[in-house]
Every structure is written in structure tokens, then in C-alpha cells.
Write a protein that holds these residues in place. Structure first.
Motif, PDB file in Angstrom:
ATOM      1  N   GLY A   2     -11.191  10.290 -50.084  1.00  0.00           N
ATOM      2  CA  GLY A   2     -11.207   8.829 -49.959  1.00  0.00           C
ATOM      3  C   GLY A   2     -10.243   8.318 -48.901  1.00  0.00           C
ATOM      4  O   GLY A   2     -10.597   7.459 -48.087  1.00  0.00           O
ATOM      5  N   THR A   3      -9.017   8.841 -48.887  1.00  0.00           N
ATOM      6  CA  THR A   3      -8.038   8.387 -47.893  1.00  0.00           C
ATOM      7  C   THR A   3      -8.427   8.853 -46.484  1.00  0.00           C
ATOM      8  O   THR A   3      -8.146   8.157 -45.500  1.00  0.00           O
ATOM      9  CB  THR A   3      -6.623   8.892 -48.237  1.00  0.00           C
ATOM     10  N   LEU A   4      -9.083  10.013 -46.379  1.00  0.00           N
ATOM     11  CA  LEU A   4      -9.553  10.490 -45.076  1.00  0.00           C
ATOM     12  C   LEU A   4     -10.555   9.504 -44.469  1.00  0.00           C
ATOM     13  O   LEU A   4     -10.415   9.091 -43.308  1.00  0.00           O
ATOM     14  CB  LEU A   4     -10.202  11.867 -45.241  1.00  0.00           C
ATOM     15  N   ILE A   5     -11.542   9.102 -45.262  1.00  0.00           N
ATOM     16  CA  ILE A   5     -12.575   8.185 -44.753  1.00  0.00           C
ATOM     17  C   ILE A   5     -12.007   6.777 -44.580  1.00  0.00           C
ATOM     18  O   ILE A   5     -12.352   6.066 -43.623  1.00  0.00           O
ATOM     19  CB  ILE A   5     -13.799   8.194 -45.689  1.00  0.00           C
ATOM     20  N   LEU A   6     -11.116   6.352 -45.496  1.00  0.00           N
ATOM     21  CA  LEU A   6     -10.494   5.037 -45.364  1.00  0.00           C
ATOM     22  C   LEU A   6      -9.688   4.956 -44.066  1.00  0.00           C
ATOM     23  O   LEU A   6      -9.711   3.931 -43.368  1.00  0.00           O
ATOM     24  CB  LEU A   6      -9.595   4.750 -46.571  1.00  0.00           C
ATOM     25  N   GLY A   7      -8.984   6.030 -43.723  1.00  0.00           N
ATOM     26  CA  GLY A   7      -8.257   6.060 -42.461  1.00  0.00           C
ATOM     27  C   GLY A   7      -9.195   5.907 -41.269  1.00  0.00           C
ATOM     28  O   GLY A   7      -8.893   5.191 -40.305  1.00  0.00           O
ATOM     29  N   TYR A   8     -10.354   6.575 -41.336  1.00  0.00           N
ATOM     30  CA  TYR A   8     -11.349   6.441 -40.267  1.00  0.00           C
ATOM     31  C   TYR A   8     -11.826   4.997 -40.147  1.00  0.00           C
ATOM     32  O   TYR A   8     -11.938   4.453 -39.029  1.00  0.00           O
ATOM     33  CB  TYR A   8     -12.541   7.360 -40.543  1.00  0.00           C
ATOM     34  N   CYS A   9     -12.109   4.361 -41.288  1.00  0.00           N
ATOM     35  CA  CYS A   9     -12.570   2.958 -41.271  1.00  0.00           C
ATOM     36  C   CYS A   9     -11.535   2.045 -40.624  1.00  0.00           C
ATOM     37  O   CYS A   9     -11.876   1.180 -39.804  1.00  0.00           O
ATOM     38  CB  CYS A   9     -12.856   2.485 -42.699  1.00  0.00           C
ATOM     39  N   LEU A  10     -10.283   2.232 -40.992  1.00  0.00           N
ATOM     40  CA  LEU A  10      -9.227   1.364 -40.455  1.00  0.00           C
ATOM     41  C   LEU A  10      -8.968   1.656 -38.978  1.00  0.00           C
ATOM     42  O   LEU A  10      -8.564   0.762 -38.228  1.00  0.00           O
ATOM     43  CB  LEU A  10      -7.950   1.546 -41.287  1.00  0.00           C
ATOM     44  N   MET A  11      -9.236   2.895 -38.525  1.00  0.00           N
ATOM     45  CA  MET A  11      -9.135   3.202 -37.103  1.00  0.00           C
ATOM     46  C   MET A  11     -10.201   2.436 -36.319  1.00  0.00           C
ATOM     47  O   MET A  11      -9.946   1.923 -35.218  1.00  0.00           O
ATOM     48  CB  MET A  11      -9.300   4.705 -36.872  1.00  0.00           C
ATOM     49  N   GLN A  12     -11.421   2.334 -36.907  1.00  0.00           N
ATOM     50  CA  GLN A  12     -12.479   1.558 -36.258  1.00  0.00           C
ATOM     51  C   GLN A  12     -12.090   0.089 -36.145  1.00  0.00           C
ATOM     52  O   GLN A  12     -12.357  -0.558 -35.125  1.00  0.00           O
ATOM     53  CB  GLN A  12     -13.787   1.704 -37.042  1.00  0.00           C
ATOM     54  N   VAL A  13     -11.442  -0.439 -37.174  1.00  0.00           N
ATOM     55  CA  VAL A  13     -10.992  -1.822 -37.142  1.00  0.00           C
ATOM     56  C   VAL A  13      -9.966  -2.006 -36.037  1.00  0.00           C
ATOM     57  O   VAL A  13     -10.010  -2.975 -35.258  1.00  0.00           O
ATOM     58  CB  VAL A  13     -10.405  -2.237 -38.513  1.00  0.00           C
ATOM     59  N   ASP A  14      -9.003  -1.068 -35.944  1.00  0.00           N
ATOM     60  CA  ASP A  14      -7.966  -1.143 -34.904  1.00  0.00           C
ATOM     61  C   ASP A  14      -8.574  -1.088 -33.504  1.00  0.00           C
ATOM     62  O   ASP A  14      -8.048  -1.703 -32.566  1.00  0.00           O
ATOM     63  CB  ASP A  14      -6.955   0.002 -35.067  1.00  0.00           C
ATOM     64  N   ASN A  15      -9.691  -0.360 -33.359  1.00  0.00           N
ATOM     65  CA  ASN A  15     -10.340  -0.227 -32.054  1.00  0.00           C
ATOM     66  C   ASN A  15     -11.306  -1.362 -31.753  1.00  0.00           C
ATOM     67  O   ASN A  15     -11.998  -1.350 -30.736  1.00  0.00           O
ATOM     68  CB  ASN A  15     -11.088   1.111 -31.972  1.00  0.00           C
TER      69      ASN A  15
END
Length: 472
Positions: free
Chosen positions: A337-350
Motif C-alpha cells: 500500500g505505501t509503495l503504490i501510495l508513494g507512486y500516486c503522490l509522486m504523480q501529484v508532485d509531477n
């Protein structure tokens, strides 16, 4: 030819009294759990309004959140002495009084300094409750329902979090943060009234030489007088060790192993990162693209509901399937869950924000919370109350509970700083790595203790068995 009667077995008067007393004990401890959960949950909704009211910066927001954890660490540390000297009942009584004082102090705080002091007082109450309630339940319950009773306590913690999120959402339209913080006083009064009628722990009574009173309490809790007498004899045997507390810890390697295992378990529970989602849920949903405060709070309520419902998995499986399988599955789910959540938040940052990414963030947050609620949240408290020898139980649980709150304080006080330094994605990927490490530690070190008496676990520990085998 033999016949089996269809007539239902009639409950004996002693069985009926035991069932009622166990139910009253469980409900009383559950109210302590409810208060624990309310205090964790209310700050998530109140923090944005407190920030606006007192014009707080990021570090001051971290102080408001982590001051409760500081108080909890102090409360757990002090409560080791209080619980050993005065008993579990009076410890819970002191906790209820401090809940009332701290919640009213928070609600009427006129500046940041007063609010921080009141939050520390509330934290001391939480430290007492988080220490005493699971310990009290482990010493009152029989081995076949011990895990379920402590899981029920954790269920009420999650129910308290959900209630806090619901009340925060309702009050968010008016921005009344004082009411959000003051609501804790009501269940604290209920706990105060209930604790007055609780019996003291039979193991604490026996450890203080009150064997006749210990047997009376066991007769109130067990189905038959024979069971009560047998259990008291097991307790007597475990008390034959002459030393206790710090002296026993210092002189006995096996006791040190149990104490350090309890401390490791509590650190593992906190460094999953799941309490971050509780404390900073609106902030996480803001990063995921939920712009209005009402949207953030509604999403937070969904998280609280997920937390409570997933805890039912632990309640109904921890005494059947065991402690270790729950931890293995839970840490794995949280890592994913934290792995995918980190990916989602990276997309937001980008700048790649979309409705799909926002809802995937919510889904992964719920998945993380579900993994935590069915595993580390209840199971760590169960194990920490089971693995300590009776003569060193107060000292051992003091060490593990204090570790919990120091770890909690570190997590709460560094989250916003981590976001600023390594970003949202990096922060959650750090927790991914930690959760994967905890899966390996569970395989290697953690014992299975289901359906084993506390005294048998102690016997295995003191005989020098490997930690992962002390529940065999």
C-alpha cells in the motif's frame, strides 16, 4: 443404542456470573480504548482550525501533534510504578481523571502554550490507558479468549477514531475546534464511573501476597471453582522467582530477551507509518488532490470506518489463526500500500493529478489502514502483554509501552519535515522498506502464543527456548 439429548445445556449460576463479570471487564476496558481512539482521531480534524486560530507554522503543528505522544511516553513510564504499587484498577482511575482534565484544558486553551500543556496531560492519560487496559485484560482473561478480548479493546480504539472523525466532520462546517477537543470529557466521566466497580487483577493481587482475594476474583471470572484454583496454583508457581522488576531484568538473560522483544514489537508497530495517516489524514488527502476541507474530512471518515471494520478480522481470527500469520499478512499489505501510495503522490508532485490518481491514493490509504488494523494494531499489544514474566511484567510492559510512544512521537514530529526534505513519495517508500523488514523479523523472531497460558509462555521463556518457540 445410545441417544444424544436435544435438550440445551443449562448454564450454571457460576457460569452466568463469570460471563457477566467478563463482559463488564471487557466493556470497561473498551471505554478506555474508546478514549484512546478519540484522542488520536480528534487532532486530525482540529489541527487545520487550530493552525488558523493560532497562526502556526509546520514545526508548531508538529508540536501540537507530538506533545500528546510525549505525554503518553511519560504516562507509560510513570504508570509502571503506579500499576505495580497501586494496581491496575487505580491506574485506570487515574487515567480517567487525567482524560477529563486534559480534554477540558485543551478545549479552553487561550494560547499555544496552554494547549501544549493540556495535550501533554491528555497524553499522560493515553499512556496510562494504553499501558493498563491491555495488561489488565491479559491478566483477567482465560487463554482461549485472551486475544479476542484485547482485540476488542483495539476495536474500540478504532471506533473512537471513527467517532472522532465523524464529530470533526460535523463540526468542521462551523470550525469549532474547541468542541472537537472537549468531547473527550464525556466518555472519560463514564470510564471513571465504571472503573470504581472493577475488581483488581488476580495476578497483581497474588504478586502482592493477597492470595485469598486473588482466588475470589478468579472465582468471579472462571466457569468453575476448580479452574480458579488451578489457575491460582500456576500463578503461585510463577511467583517463586525471588527477584522482580529491574533486579530480575538485570540478572536474568531470559527476562532481558522478553523485554527487548516487547520494545522491538512496539517500535515495529509505530514505524509501519500507519499512525501518520491517522494524525495527518487531511494533509495526505490534500496532497492527493482533495481541495476542500470538507472533502478531506469525508475521506478521513472513510479511513476511520475502514480501520474499525478491518479490526473485526483480528477479533474473530487472532485466537484461531494466530498472531504470526496476521503480522506476516499485515506487514506485506502495508508495504504494498505505501509503495503504490508513494507512486500516486509522486504523480501529484509531477503535476500529473487526475481523478484516478486521487481515488487510487484513497484506495491505497484504506488498504494500508486495513492491513494495520487486522495485524500490528491489535496483535502487538496482545503479544506485549503475553510475553513478559509475571515478576517482571510491570517493568517489561513499561519498557514496551514507553517505546511505543517515543516511536510515535518521533513519527509524528518528523513527518512534515520528511515531506519537506525527501518528498511525499520518498517518505512513503521509506515506510515500504521498513514494512518489508518487519515481515522478515516476524518470520525470524516472533513467537506464536495463541491458546497458551501466560504461565506456560513464561516457563518456556525462562527455560531458555528460542523467542520464536516460547509459545509452543
Amino acid at each position: 443404542m445410545s441417544y444424544v439429548s436435544d435438550t440445551p445445556r443449562i448454564e450454571t449460576p457460576q457460569e452466568r456470573r463469570a460471563r457477566r463479570m467478563n463482559l463488564f471487564v471487557a466493556i470497561s476496558a473498551a471505554v478506555a480504548g474508546l478514549l484512546f481512539g478519540l484522542d488520536i482521531g480528534v487532532i486530525a480534524g482540529a489541527l487545520p482550525f487550530i493552525t488558523d486560530h493560532f497562526t502556526l507554522n509546520s514545526h508548531q503543528q508538529e508540536w501540537v501533534v507530538s506533545s500528546m505522544m510525549l505525554g503518553a511516553a511519560i504516562g507509560a513510564l510513570f504508570n509502571g510504578w503506579l500499576s505495580a504499587r497501586l494496581g491496575r484498577k487505580l491506574s485506570l482511575l487515574a487515567g480517567a481523571i487525567l482524560f477529563i482534565v486534559g480534554s477540558l484544558g485543551s478545549a479552553f486553551a487561550h494560547n499555544l502554550e496552554v494547549l501544549l500543556i493540556a495535550r501533554v496531560v491528555l497524553g499522560i492519560a493515553v499512556g496510562i490507558a494504553s499501558y493498563t487496559a491491555p495488561l489488565y485484560l491479559s491478566e483477567m482473561a482465560s487463554e482461549n479468549v485472551r486475544g479476542k478480548m484485547i482485540s476488542m479493546y483495539q476495536l474500540m480504539v478504532t471506533f473512537g477514531i471513527l467517532l472522532a472523525f465523524l464529530s470533526d466532520t460535523a463540526l468542521s462546517y462551523s470550525g469549532n475546534w474547541r468542541a472537537m477537543l472537549g468531547v473527550l470529557a464525556l466518555p472519560a466521566v463514564v470510564l471513571l464511573a465504571m472503573v470504581i466497580f472493577l475488581p483488581n487483577s488476580p495476578r497483581w493481587l497474588a504478586a502482592n501476597g493477597q492470595y485469598a482475594q486473588a482466588e475470589r476474583v478468579l472465582r468471579m471470572l472462571r466457569d468453575t471453582s476448580e479452574k480458579a484454583r488451578e489457575e491460582l496454583e500456576e500463578i503461585r508457581d510463577s511467583l517463586k522467582v525471588k527477584q522482580g522488576g529491574w533486579a530480575l531484568f538485570r540478572s536474568n538473560r531470559n527476562v532481558r530477551r522478553a523485554v527487548f522483544l516487547g520494545m522491538l514489537l512496539q517500535a515495529m508497530q509505530q514505524f509501519t507509518g500507519m499512525n501518520i495517516i491517522m494524525y495527518y489524514a487531511p494533509k495526505i488527502f490534500e496532497m492527493a488532490g482533495f481541495s476542500s476541507h470538507q472533502e478531506q474530512m469525508i475521506a478521513t471518515v472513510v479511513v476511520g470506518l475502514t480501520f474499525m471494520l478491518a479490526t473485526f478480522i483480528a477479533v474473530f481470527t487472532v485466537d484461531q489463526s494466530g498472531r504470526k500469520p496476521a503480522l506476516k499478512i499485515g506487514f506485506t499489505v502495508m508495504a504494498l500500500g505505501t509503495l503504490i501510495l508513494g507512486y500516486c503522490l509522486m504523480q501529484v508532485d509531477n503535476g500529473n493529478l487526475s481523478t484516478g490518481i486521487s481515488w487510487l491514493s484513497v484506495g491505497m490509504t484504506m488498504m494500508c489502514i486495513a492491513g494495520y488494523a487486522m495485524s500490528a494494531a491489535p496483535v502487538v499489544w496482545i503479544l506485549c502483554s503475553e510475553i513478559q514474566p509475571l515478576k517482571c511484567r510491570d517493568f517489561g510492559v513499561t519498557c514496551s509501552t514507553t517505546t511505543n510512544w517515543i516511536s510515535n512521537m518521533i513519527i509524528g514530529a518528523t513527518f512534515l519535515t520528511l515531506l519537506d526534505s525527501i518528498g511525499a513519495a520518498g517518505t512513503f517508500w521509506l515506510y515500504t522498506a521498513l514494512n518489508l523488514a518487519f515481515v522478515a523479523i516476524t518470520f525470524w523472531l516472533i513467537p506464536e502464543t495463541k491458546n497458551v497460558t501466560l504461565e506456560h509462555i513464561e516457563k518456556n521463556l525462562m527455560s531458555g527456548k528460542k523467542l520464536r518457540d516460547i509459545g509452543s
